[in-house]
Motif scaffolding. Structure first.
Motif, PDB file in Angstrom:
ATOM      1  N   LEU A   1       0.798  -1.237   0.000  1.00  0.00           N
ATOM      2  CA  LEU A   1       0.000   0.000   0.000  1.00  0.00           C
ATOM      3  C   LEU A   1       0.828   1.284   0.000  1.00  0.00           C
ATOM      4  O   LEU A   1       0.537   2.199  -0.780  1.00  0.00           O
ATOM      5  CB  LEU A   1      -0.974  -0.004   1.176  1.00  0.00           C
ATOM      6  CG  LEU A   1      -1.908   1.211   1.275  1.00  0.00           C
ATOM      7  CD1 LEU A   1      -2.749   1.350   0.002  1.00  0.00           C
ATOM      8  CD2 LEU A   1      -2.808   1.099   2.507  1.00  0.00           C
ATOM      9  N   PRO A   2       1.880   1.426   0.853  1.00  0.00           N
ATOM     10  CA  PRO A   2       2.647   2.676   0.819  1.00  0.00           C
ATOM     11  C   PRO A   2       3.295   2.963  -0.543  1.00  0.00           C
ATOM     12  O   PRO A   2       3.430   4.131  -0.920  1.00  0.00           O
ATOM     13  CB  PRO A   2       3.712   2.464   1.903  1.00  0.00           C
ATOM     14  CG  PRO A   2       3.119   1.454   2.826  1.00  0.00           C
ATOM     15  CD  PRO A   2       2.339   0.536   1.949  1.00  0.00           C
TER      16      PRO A   2
ATOM     17  N   GLY B   1       2.398   6.405  -5.988  1.00  0.00           N
ATOM     18  CA  GLY B   1       2.182   6.419  -7.429  1.00  0.00           C
ATOM     19  C   GLY B   1       2.805   5.301  -8.239  1.00  0.00           C
ATOM     20  O   GLY B   1       2.753   5.337  -9.477  1.00  0.00           O
ATOM     21  N   LEU B   2       3.372   4.295  -7.576  1.00  0.00           N
ATOM     22  CA  LEU B   2       3.959   3.183  -8.318  1.00  0.00           C
ATOM     23  C   LEU B   2       2.868   2.220  -8.774  1.00  0.00           C
ATOM     24  O   LEU B   2       1.781   2.165  -8.204  1.00  0.00           O
ATOM     25  CB  LEU B   2       4.974   2.436  -7.448  1.00  0.00           C
ATOM     26  CG  LEU B   2       6.186   3.248  -6.967  1.00  0.00           C
ATOM     27  CD1 LEU B   2       7.117   2.359  -6.145  1.00  0.00           C
ATOM     28  CD2 LEU B   2       6.944   3.858  -8.128  1.00  0.00           C
ATOM     29  N   SER B   3       3.169   1.469  -9.828  1.00  0.00           N
ATOM     30  CA  SER B   3       2.203   0.502 -10.343  1.00  0.00           C
ATOM     31  C   SER B   3       2.018  -0.648  -9.360  1.00  0.00           C
ATOM     32  O   SER B   3       2.855  -0.863  -8.473  1.00  0.00           O
ATOM     33  CB  SER B   3       2.687  -0.060 -11.685  1.00  0.00           C
ATOM     34  OG  SER B   3       3.831  -0.888 -11.494  1.00  0.00           O
ATOM     35  N   ARG B   4       0.938  -1.401  -9.521  1.00  0.00           N
ATOM     36  CA  ARG B   4       0.696  -2.546  -8.649  1.00  0.00           C
ATOM     37  C   ARG B   4       1.829  -3.565  -8.752  1.00  0.00           C
ATOM     38  O   ARG B   4       2.313  -4.074  -7.732  1.00  0.00           O
ATOM     39  CB  ARG B   4      -0.635  -3.198  -9.036  1.00  0.00           C
ATOM     40  CG  ARG B   4      -0.867  -4.598  -8.465  1.00  0.00           C
ATOM     41  CD  ARG B   4      -1.055  -4.616  -6.969  1.00  0.00           C
ATOM     42  NE  ARG B   4      -2.276  -3.961  -6.568  1.00  0.00           N
ATOM     43  CZ  ARG B   4      -2.758  -3.967  -5.329  1.00  0.00           C
ATOM     44  NH1 ARG B   4      -2.082  -4.587  -4.365  1.00  0.00           N
ATOM     45  NH2 ARG B   4      -3.861  -3.329  -5.025  1.00  0.00           N
ATOM     46  N   VAL B   5       2.275  -3.847  -9.984  1.00  0.00           N
ATOM     47  CA  VAL B   5       3.330  -4.840 -10.174  1.00  0.00           C
ATOM     48  C   VAL B   5       4.615  -4.403  -9.497  1.00  0.00           C
ATOM     49  O   VAL B   5       5.245  -5.170  -8.749  1.00  0.00           O
ATOM     50  CB  VAL B   5       3.589  -5.086 -11.679  1.00  0.00           C
ATOM     51  CG1 VAL B   5       4.844  -5.953 -11.879  1.00  0.00           C
ATOM     52  CG2 VAL B   5       2.387  -5.759 -12.313  1.00  0.00           C
ATOM     53  N   ARG B   6       5.028  -3.158  -9.719  1.00  0.00           N
ATOM     54  CA  ARG B   6       6.264  -2.653  -9.121  1.00  0.00           C
ATOM     55  C   ARG B   6       6.131  -2.567  -7.607  1.00  0.00           C
ATOM     56  O   ARG B   6       7.071  -2.882  -6.861  1.00  0.00           O
ATOM     57  CB  ARG B   6       6.605  -1.280  -9.698  1.00  0.00           C
ATOM     58  CG  ARG B   6       7.909  -0.692  -9.169  1.00  0.00           C
ATOM     59  CD  ARG B   6       9.091  -1.607  -9.410  1.00  0.00           C
ATOM     60  NE  ARG B   6      10.352  -1.034  -8.963  1.00  0.00           N
ATOM     61  CZ  ARG B   6      11.419  -1.738  -8.649  1.00  0.00           C
ATOM     62  NH1 ARG B   6      11.389  -3.069  -8.742  1.00  0.00           N
ATOM     63  NH2 ARG B   6      12.535  -1.137  -8.267  1.00  0.00           N
ATOM     64  N   SER B   7       4.964  -2.145  -7.119  1.00  0.00           N
ATOM     65  CA  SER B   7       4.745  -2.032  -5.675  1.00  0.00           C
ATOM     66  C   SER B   7       4.880  -3.379  -4.993  1.00  0.00           C
ATOM     67  O   SER B   7       5.491  -3.498  -3.924  1.00  0.00           O
ATOM     68  CB  SER B   7       3.358  -1.444  -5.399  1.00  0.00           C
ATOM     69  OG  SER B   7       3.274  -0.104  -5.855  1.00  0.00           O
ATOM     70  N   GLU B   8       4.334  -4.408  -5.606  1.00  0.00           N
ATOM     71  CA  GLU B   8       4.422  -5.745  -5.010  1.00  0.00           C
ATOM     72  C   GLU B   8       5.847  -6.282  -5.072  1.00  0.00           C
ATOM     73  O   GLU B   8       6.289  -6.973  -4.145  1.00  0.00           O
ATOM     74  CB  GLU B   8       3.447  -6.692  -5.694  1.00  0.00           C
ATOM     75  CG  GLU B   8       1.991  -6.395  -5.353  1.00  0.00           C
ATOM     76  CD  GLU B   8       1.044  -7.475  -5.815  1.00  0.00           C
ATOM     77  OE1 GLU B   8       1.479  -8.388  -6.557  1.00  0.00           O
ATOM     78  OE2 GLU B   8      -0.151  -7.422  -5.438  1.00  0.00           O
ATOM     79  N   GLU B   9       6.572  -5.959  -6.127  1.00  0.00           N
ATOM     80  CA  GLU B   9       7.981  -6.371  -6.210  1.00  0.00           C
ATOM     81  C   GLU B   9       8.782  -5.774  -5.054  1.00  0.00           C
ATOM     82  O   GLU B   9       9.554  -6.469  -4.378  1.00  0.00           O
ATOM     83  CB  GLU B   9       8.590  -5.916  -7.537  1.00  0.00           C
ATOM     84  CG  GLU B   9       8.133  -6.700  -8.757  1.00  0.00           C
ATOM     85  CD  GLU B   9       8.727  -6.133 -10.038  1.00  0.00           C
ATOM     86  OE1 GLU B   9       9.356  -5.042  -9.994  1.00  0.00           O
ATOM     87  OE2 GLU B   9       8.551  -6.772 -11.094  1.00  0.00           O
TER      88      GLU B   9
ATOM     89  N   ALA C   1       6.835   0.608   7.617  1.00  0.00           N
ATOM     90  CA  ALA C   1       7.369   1.948   7.868  1.00  0.00           C
ATOM     91  C   ALA C   1       8.425   2.314   6.838  1.00  0.00           C
ATOM     92  O   ALA C   1       8.523   3.470   6.409  1.00  0.00           O
ATOM     93  CB  ALA C   1       7.956   2.025   9.272  1.00  0.00           C
ATOM     94  N   VAL C   2       9.247   1.344   6.437  1.00  0.00           N
ATOM     95  CA  VAL C   2      10.306   1.601   5.453  1.00  0.00           C
ATOM     96  C   VAL C   2       9.728   1.822   4.062  1.00  0.00           C
ATOM     97  O   VAL C   2      10.258   2.604   3.261  1.00  0.00           O
ATOM     98  CB  VAL C   2      11.304   0.426   5.443  1.00  0.00           C
ATOM     99  CG1 VAL C   2      12.284   0.546   4.277  1.00  0.00           C
ATOM    100  CG2 VAL C   2      12.067   0.372   6.760  1.00  0.00           C
ATOM    101  N   ALA C   3       8.627   1.137   3.749  1.00  0.00           N
ATOM    102  CA  ALA C   3       8.025   1.226   2.421  1.00  0.00           C
ATOM    103  C   ALA C   3       7.622   2.668   2.104  1.00  0.00           C
ATOM    104  O   ALA C   3       7.110   3.382   2.951  1.00  0.00           O
ATOM    105  CB  ALA C   3       6.808   0.315   2.342  1.00  0.00           C
ATOM    106  N   GLY C   4       7.877   3.084   0.890  1.00  0.00           N
ATOM    107  CA  GLY C   4       7.545   4.438   0.476  1.00  0.00           C
ATOM    108  C   GLY C   4       8.644   5.441   0.733  1.00  0.00           C
ATOM    109  O   GLY C   4       8.486   6.636   0.485  1.00  0.00           O
TER     110      GLY C   4
END
Length: 219
Positions: free
Chosen positions: A102-103, A108-116, A151-154
């Motif tokens: 989610l973060p 603004g990242l894509s779903r695929v990139r965010s999950e990676e 917390a680190v994400a984003g």
């Protein structure tokens, strides 16, 4: 030339400095006074002191939620702040992967990139095998490590962690302390309030609110 490039890069990193900070709830009773400290990126600073010494209050002041009675805070390169509280707060039916994805989606990242990226963060915090577990099925140590990974994400500039092992048994707390170094590698300023000596040993350095310079004046 190389030295100038290095200095420029250091100046661009998040940094937070306390100048003569003091706070209390009455004119003659301070939690701490005369705090001078420098917090830099790529390190983890542990704030320690006995119960009631103002550890959580200092975190609130650093976050900008509360104003100090004395002194001021100089902030550089800090805009995004993340909190990790004593009790892990997650969405029970969401998976660990969902929490960390989610973060990244929020910036603004894509779903695929965010999950990676989320899967990499989970791996960093020893949670790769729990990626598809719902939050309600995580152990206490897994849930707290998930909050640290989130917390680190984003890519925040400042991460504040309040007593991350206070509600955990010793063995479970050890699994949380073992990943604190991953916070330092996030590029953020990281400050951890704790009375747990093992947690403090896992930090890069410490600020003791019981030290003489942080005590109330007798006058």
């Amino acid at each position: 030339m190389q030295r100038n490039i290095t200095l420029s890069a250091e100046l661009d990193l998040p940094r937070l400095t306390l100048h003569g900070l003091g706070h209390g709830f009455s004119p003659d009773r301070y939690l701490f006074r005369h705090l001078d400290a420098d917090f830099r990126a790529n390190s983890v600073t542990g704030i320690t002191g006995p119960s009631g010494s103002g550890k959580s209050t200092l975190l609130s002041i650093i976050a900008g939620w509360e104003s100090p009675k004395e002194g001021f805070i100089e902030r550089s390169g800090i805009s995004a702040v993340r909190w990790v509280f004593q009790n892990p707060i997650g969405v029970p039916q969401r998976t660990a992967l969902d929490h960390v994805t989610l973060p990244y989606l929020a910036v603004g990242l894509s779903r695929v990139r965010s999950e990676e990226l989320a899967l990499q963060r989970l791996k960093d915090f020893g949670l790769q095998a729990s990626a598809n577990k719902r939050a309600t099925h995580l152990s206490g140590g897994e849930a707290q490590r998930l909050m640290l990974a989130r917390a680190v994400a984003g890519n925040p500039d400042l991460i504040l962690v309040d007593e991350p092992t206070a509600q955990l048994d010793r063995a479970t707390a050890a699994t949380v302390n073992s990943v604190l170094g991953e916070l330092a590698r996030s590029g953020a300023v990281v400050i951890v309030a704790s009375h747990d000596q093992e947690t403090l040993r896992a930090c890069t350095n410490t600020l003791d609110l019981a030290a003489p310079a942080a005590q109330s004046d007798s006058t």
